[in-house]
Motif scaffolding. Structure first.
Motif, short mmCIF file in Angstrom:
data_model
loop_
_atom_site.label_atom_id
_atom_site.label_comp_id
_atom_site.label_asym_id
_atom_site.label_seq_id
_atom_site.Cartn_x
_atom_site.Cartn_y
_atom_site.Cartn_z
N PRO A 34 -51.71 3.37 -1.43
CA PRO A 34 -50.60 2.57 -1.97
C PRO A 34 -49.26 3.57 -2.12
CG PRO A 34 -52.06 3.32 -3.56
CD PRO A 34 -52.84 3.63 -2.22
N PRO A 35 -48.03 3.20 -1.91
CA PRO A 35 -46.91 4.18 -2.03
C PRO A 35 -46.79 4.60 -3.47
CG PRO A 35 -46.18 1.81 -2.00
CD PRO A 35 -47.63 1.71 -1.92
N ILE A 36 -45.90 5.69 -3.60
CA ILE A 36 -45.73 6.43 -4.88
C ILE A 36 -44.25 6.12 -5.22
CG2 ILE A 36 -45.52 8.52 -5.89
CD1 ILE A 36 -47.81 9.64 -3.92
N ILE A 37 -44.21 5.53 -6.41
CA ILE A 37 -42.86 5.21 -6.85
C ILE A 37 -42.58 6.24 -8.06
CG2 ILE A 37 -41.48 3.43 -8.01
CD1 ILE A 37 -42.83 2.54 -5.47
N CYS A 38 -41.51 6.89 -7.86
CA CYS A 38 -40.96 7.91 -8.82
C CYS A 38 -39.81 7.46 -9.79
CB CYS A 38 -40.68 9.31 -8.14
SG CYS A 38 -41.84 9.96 -7.11
N TRP A 60 -48.02 10.67 2.13
CA TRP A 60 -48.17 9.45 1.10
C TRP A 60 -46.50 9.00 1.40
CZ3 TRP A 60 -51.70 7.70 -2.21
CH2 TRP A 60 -52.77 8.55 -2.74
N HIS A 61 -46.52 7.71 1.12
CA HIS A 61 -45.01 6.85 1.25
C HIS A 61 -44.55 6.96 -0.02
CE1 HIS A 61 -42.84 2.70 1.88
NE2 HIS A 61 -42.06 3.82 1.69
N VAL A 62 -43.25 7.76 -0.33
CA VAL A 62 -42.65 7.82 -1.44
C VAL A 62 -41.50 7.22 -1.62
CG1 VAL A 62 -42.02 9.69 -3.17
CG2 VAL A 62 -44.01 10.14 -1.73
N LEU A 63 -41.33 6.40 -2.90
CA LEU A 63 -39.86 6.08 -3.00
C LEU A 63 -39.42 6.57 -4.48
CD1 LEU A 63 -41.46 3.12 -1.54
CD2 LEU A 63 -39.20 2.69 -1.64
N VAL A 64 -38.13 7.04 -4.46
CA VAL A 64 -37.71 7.48 -5.68
C VAL A 64 -36.55 6.79 -6.00
CG1 VAL A 64 -37.08 9.90 -6.97
CG2 VAL A 64 -38.24 9.80 -5.00
N VAL A 65 -36.80 5.98 -7.34
CA VAL A 65 -35.64 5.20 -7.83
C VAL A 65 -34.38 5.81 -8.66
CG1 VAL A 65 -35.31 3.28 -9.48
CG2 VAL A 65 -37.27 3.41 -7.86
N ASN A 66 -33.26 5.28 -8.32
CA ASN A 66 -32.28 5.62 -9.31
C ASN A 66 -32.04 4.39 -10.04
OD1 ASN A 66 -30.68 8.11 -8.65
ND2 ASN A 66 -30.19 7.38 -6.56
#
Length: 296
Positions: A34-38, A60-66
């Motif tokens: 699963p992706p990582i959501i920060c 890992w697939h990582v997305l960092v949200v603003n």
């Protein structure tokens, strides 16, 4: 070449939102994971997670949200939408956009509150969670400290001026930092505006709902935490935190069997997650998740 690409999506109320997307450098290792959501803290943005996301995106697939009102995400017309339940809706919209049904959430402070509320809304979507220096009960002393500065606009002529100002107000939280560390933090917190001044990189109006008691979190946060039962959970606490008290952190891990508490000694609110103890604990949590890969 940038380590990330920009991803944009639209909120339910028409705000263009932004996340940094770090593709896995080893696609084979990331396959099926699963992706990582920060999710950053109240006045923070995606730059806070750059070192962590760069490290984890090896496999890992990582997305960092603003979050709305921060970084490259648009500002809200209605400042009363700057509340955790709306942030949850914004993240859920992103998950729908990328077709994600399972993910690991890493949330610092406000981002951890959003993580708990996401679990309350749809626990089955969480493959693992890291709550960084936040819990269902927040220390009034820390909340008062944050309310004393959030939404107060300061500008600086140079990055060194901004760094020294941050050092003056945050030395107790990061006692080992030198000026190079404060410069890094300044470039995470601030941006250069069109007039050539250094300014905070968030909408000052995020302070309006936060200053009203009860809007800093959500309803019945202990029940939201309970929804993380059965999910690999790591609680990270700064040893000198004025937001997450030690008894609250201990109660959290007692409530969720199999969860882990790691305290970063000498650090206030909040650990950067670059500390060796935090890195090791995150690696161990992700290893647990990786043993049960789930396609997304």
């Amino acid at each position: 070449m940038a380590a990330f690409e920009n991803r944009y999506w639209w909120s339910n109320d028409g705000i263009r939102l932004h996340a940094r997307e770090y593709a896995p450098r080893d696609a084979a290792a990331a396959a099926g994971r699963p992706p990582i959501i920060c999710l950053p803290g109240l006045t923070r943005n995606a730059r806070d997670f750059d070192a962590l996301a760069t490290r984890l995106s090896a496999e890992w697939h990582v997305l960092v949200v603003n979050l709305r009102g921060r970084g490259e995400s648009g500002y809200a017309k209605d400042p009363m939408s700057y509340v955790p339940l709306v942030y949850v809706q914004d993240v859920e919209k992103l998950l729908g956009e990328i077709g994600c049904t399972r993910y690991v959430a890493i949330g610092t402070s406000l981002g951890g509150i959003v993580t708990m509320l996401l679990a309350g809304a749809a626990r089955e979507t969480l493959a693992g969670a890291v709550l960084n220096d936040v819990g269902p009960d927040l220390d009034p002393a820390g909340l008062a400290r944050i309310r004393s500065y959030v939404g107060k606009s300061n500008t600086w002529p140079t990055w060194m001026h901004a760094a020294r100002a941050i050092a003056e107000s945050n030395a107790g939280a990061y006692p080992h930092y030198d000026i190079s560390d404060w410069l890094v933090m300044a470039k995470q917190l601030y941006r250069l505006n069109a007039a050539g001044r250094i300014v905070l990189d968030y909408d000052m109006k995020i302070a309006e709902p936060f200053r009203l008691p009860g809007n800093e979190a959500g309803p019945d946060m202990w029940r939201a935490l309970d929804r993380l039962a059965g999910v690999p959970l790591l609680v990270v606490r700064g040893g000198a935190s004025d937001i997450l008290a030690a008894p609250v952190a201990e109660r959290m891990v007692a409530a969720i069997p199999g969860s882990e508490l790691v305290t970063v000694p000498g650090i206030g609110h909040a650990p950067t997650l670059d500390e060796p103890a935090a890195q090791l604990a995150i690696n161990e949590l992700l290893a647990r998740v990786a043993r049960e890969p789930v396609a997304t």
